[in-house]
Design a protein around this motif. Structure first.
Motif, PDB file in Angstrom:
ATOM      1  N   ASP A 111      66.206  66.859   6.190  1.00 18.63           N
ATOM      2  CA  ASP A 111      67.358  66.299   5.614  1.00 18.63           C
ATOM      3  C   ASP A 111      67.935  64.972   5.949  1.00 18.63           C
ATOM      4  O   ASP A 111      68.761  64.886   6.999  1.00 18.63           O
ATOM      5  N   PHE A 112      67.656  63.864   5.164  1.00 20.03           N
ATOM      6  CA  PHE A 112      68.045  62.470   5.727  1.00 20.03           C
ATOM      7  C   PHE A 112      69.643  62.232   4.989  1.00 20.03           C
ATOM      8  O   PHE A 112      69.843  62.907   4.110  1.00 20.03           O
ATOM      9  N   VAL A 113      69.876  61.629   5.836  1.00 26.25           N
ATOM     10  CA  VAL A 113      71.451  61.184   5.402  1.00 26.25           C
ATOM     11  C   VAL A 113      71.583  60.212   4.214  1.00 26.25           C
ATOM     12  O   VAL A 113      72.542  59.957   3.573  1.00 26.25           O
ATOM     13  N   ALA A 114      70.390  59.584   4.089  1.00 29.89           N
ATOM     14  CA  ALA A 114      70.435  58.577   2.836  1.00 29.89           C
ATOM     15  C   ALA A 114      69.055  58.376   2.395  1.00 29.89           C
ATOM     16  O   ALA A 114      67.911  59.148   3.151  1.00 29.89           O
ATOM     17  N   PRO A 115      68.779  57.818   1.464  1.00 33.16           N
ATOM     18  CA  PRO A 115      67.516  57.736   0.663  1.00 33.16           C
ATOM     19  C   PRO A 115      66.495  56.968   1.706  1.00 33.16           C
ATOM     20  O   PRO A 115      66.729  56.129   2.545  1.00 33.16           O
ATOM     21  N   ILE A 116      65.315  57.516   1.719  1.00 31.86           N
ATOM     22  CA  ILE A 116      64.165  56.914   2.647  1.00 31.86           C
ATOM     23  C   ILE A 116      63.018  56.110   1.735  1.00 31.86           C
ATOM     24  O   ILE A 116      62.862  56.218   0.535  1.00 31.86           O
ATOM     25  N   ARG A 117      62.445  55.302   2.517  1.00 28.07           N
ATOM     26  CA  ARG A 117      61.110  54.628   2.127  1.00 28.07           C
ATOM     27  C   ARG A 117      60.369  54.405   3.106  1.00 28.07           C
ATOM     28  O   ARG A 117      60.733  54.288   4.488  1.00 28.07           O
ATOM     29  N   LEU A 118      58.997  54.958   2.975  1.00 25.72           N
ATOM     30  CA  LEU A 118      57.998  54.885   3.960  1.00 25.72           C
ATOM     31  C   LEU A 118      57.089  53.741   3.582  1.00 25.72           C
ATOM     32  O   LEU A 118      56.589  53.623   2.376  1.00 25.72           O
ATOM     33  N   TYR A 119      56.570  53.182   4.675  1.00 24.48           N
ATOM     34  CA  TYR A 119      55.579  51.957   4.540  1.00 24.48           C
ATOM     35  C   TYR A 119      54.394  52.251   5.522  1.00 24.48           C
ATOM     36  O   TYR A 119      54.691  52.894   6.560  1.00 24.48           O
ATOM     37  N   LEU A 120      53.189  51.711   5.259  1.00 29.64           N
ATOM     38  CA  LEU A 120      52.023  51.778   6.232  1.00 29.64           C
ATOM     39  C   LEU A 120      51.905  50.411   6.646  1.00 29.64           C
ATOM     40  O   LEU A 120      52.000  49.507   6.056  1.00 29.64           O
ATOM     41  N   ALA A 121      51.681  50.188   8.257  1.00 37.36           N
ATOM     42  CA  ALA A 121      51.545  49.015   8.552  1.00 37.36           C
ATOM     43  C   ALA A 121      50.900  48.964   9.907  1.00 37.36           C
ATOM     44  O   ALA A 121      51.085  49.678  11.004  1.00 37.36           O
ATOM     45  N   GLU A 122      49.853  48.545   9.865  1.00 34.73           N
ATOM     46  CA  GLU A 122      48.712  48.557  10.946  1.00 34.73           C
ATOM     47  C   GLU A 122      48.569  49.984  11.320  1.00 34.73           C
ATOM     48  O   GLU A 122      48.033  51.082  10.685  1.00 34.73           O
ATOM     49  N   ASN A 123      48.699  50.307  12.687  1.00 35.11           N
ATOM     50  CA  ASN A 123      48.628  51.802  13.140  1.00 35.11           C
ATOM     51  C   ASN A 123      50.083  52.522  12.979  1.00 35.11           C
ATOM     52  O   ASN A 123      49.996  53.286  13.921  1.00 35.11           O
ATOM     53  N   CYS A 124      50.891  52.093  12.336  1.00 38.08           N
ATOM     54  CA  CYS A 124      52.213  52.735  12.045  1.00 38.08           C
ATOM     55  C   CYS A 124      52.543  53.157  10.718  1.00 38.08           C
ATOM     56  O   CYS A 124      52.376  52.593   9.915  1.00 38.08           O
ATOM     57  N   ILE A 125      53.535  53.966  10.809  1.00 44.40           N
ATOM     58  CA  ILE A 125      54.292  54.348   9.490  1.00 44.40           C
ATOM     59  C   ILE A 125      55.768  53.819   9.961  1.00 44.40           C
ATOM     60  O   ILE A 125      56.592  54.372  10.883  1.00 44.40           O
ATOM     61  N   VAL A 126      56.517  53.055   8.925  1.00 49.88           N
ATOM     62  CA  VAL A 126      57.757  52.592   8.990  1.00 49.88           C
ATOM     63  C   VAL A 126      58.601  53.348   7.857  1.00 49.88           C
ATOM     64  O   VAL A 126      58.223  53.259   6.976  1.00 49.88           O
ATOM     65  N   LEU A 127      59.550  53.946   8.539  1.00 50.33           N
ATOM     66  CA  LEU A 127      60.326  54.657   7.986  1.00 50.33           C
ATOM     67  C   LEU A 127      61.892  54.171   7.537  1.00 50.33           C
ATOM     68  O   LEU A 127      62.531  53.829   8.869  1.00 50.33           O
ATOM     69  N   TYR A 128      62.531  53.789   6.467  1.00 47.72           N
ATOM     70  CA  TYR A 128      63.689  53.076   6.550  1.00 47.72           C
ATOM     71  C   TYR A 128      64.468  54.275   5.510  1.00 47.72           C
ATOM     72  O   TYR A 128      64.262  54.573   4.724  1.00 47.72           O
ATOM     73  N   CYS A 129      65.706  54.355   6.504  1.00 48.66           N
ATOM     74  CA  CYS A 129      66.689  55.356   5.869  1.00 48.66           C
ATOM     75  C   CYS A 129      67.958  54.558   5.804  1.00 48.66           C
ATOM     76  O   CYS A 129      68.811  54.327   6.781  1.00 48.66           O
ATOM     77  N   GLY A 130      68.058  54.404   4.462  1.00 47.33           N
ATOM     78  CA  GLY A 130      69.452  53.537   4.273  1.00 47.33           C
ATOM     79  C   GLY A 130      69.395  52.952   2.876  1.00 47.33           C
ATOM     80  O   GLY A 130      68.484  53.225   2.158  1.00 47.33           O
ATOM     81  N   ASP A 131      70.661  52.264   2.541  1.00 46.33           N
ATOM     82  CA  ASP A 131      70.750  51.949   0.995  1.00 46.33           C
ATOM     83  C   ASP A 131      70.873  50.381   0.971  1.00 46.33           C
ATOM     84  O   ASP A 131      71.507  50.173  -0.158  1.00 46.33           O
TER      85      ASP A 131
END
Length: 242
Positions: A201-221
């Protein structure tokens, strides 16, 4: 007649004497010559050493050159050829071409955002990550936005970077998110664990990215943060725009 015979006899005797003397002289000459020849052939001196047919033996007291390399001094430490072991918590962090956490921090700074970095403890790791960094993003000091765009107390949201052993593993985990609703995540059981199924249950919308050997998750607006991440990391793999 008697005188003639006497003269002939005398001549015969003289002739005999002359012949005898000549033979004696010849014999003496040969003898002397042979003696002289024999005397010229000197026997080698018994005390003279014959030359040694072999090579001369080295002097027993002469030291042979030392061909051994010098041993290092006992107190001298040999150079350490082992590479430094990574911190147990940072294993897998820089498997890709760049450290994704450093990349995201630099991007946000270049766009004027302020960033506070936190390393999460292992108990907070989600999505089977080996390591998780969390960035809290704030607007630039020039902007008067005390409440933030998403009402999170002045911040513009958080960016979490989930590190994995390699890009293949990151892609496998990314497949566990529901493209339509990335708050839903599930993965089948693996050899070292159980199946995973969760709803976050995130407090804000999320966006998920693939970058190299990582998953980047931005939670914000924040549109500015989204544009910054989209510009460098590409379009998010979740959520998928309809």
């Amino acid at each position: 007649m008697k005188q003639l015979l006497s003269i002939l006899l005398t001549l015969a005797l003289l002739s005999a004497l002359v012949t005898g003397c000549a033979e004696k002289n010849v014999t003496d000459g040969v003898t002397e010559t042979g003696g002289e020849t024999a005397s010229t052939e000197e026997e080698p001196d018994a005390g003279t050493e014959e030359p040694d047919a072999g090579t001369e033996e080295p002097d027993a007291g002469t030291e042979e050159p030392d061909v051994e390399t010098e041993e290092p001094e006992a107190g001298t430490e040999e150079p350490d050829v082992e590479t430094e072991e990574p911190d147990a918590g940072t294993a897998g962090r820089t498997v890709g071409k760049v450290d994704v956490t450093d990349l995201v921090v630099e991007l946000l700074f270049q766009e004027g955002f302020q960033v506070e970095e936190t390393t999460l403890g292992a108990e907070d790791y989600l999505y089977r990550a080996d390591w998780v960094d969390e960035l809290t993003v704030y607007p630039s000091p020039e902007e008067d936005d005390p409440e933030g765009e998403d009402g999170t107390g002045g911040s513009l949201g958080t960016v979490q970077i989930f590190h994995y052993a390699d890009s293949q593993r990151a892609a496998e985990v990314a497949g566990g998110f529901d493209p339509a609703d990335p708050s839903l995540f599930s993965m089948e059981a693996e050899e070292d664990g159980e199946a995973t199924a969760m709803v976050v249950d995130f407090v804000a919308p999320i966006r998920l990215y693939l970058a190299e050997n990582c998953i980047v998750l931005y939670c914000g607006d924040s549109q500015g943060v989204e544009d910054t991440l989209d510009g460098e990391l590409g379009a998010p793999f979740a959520p998928v725009d309809e």
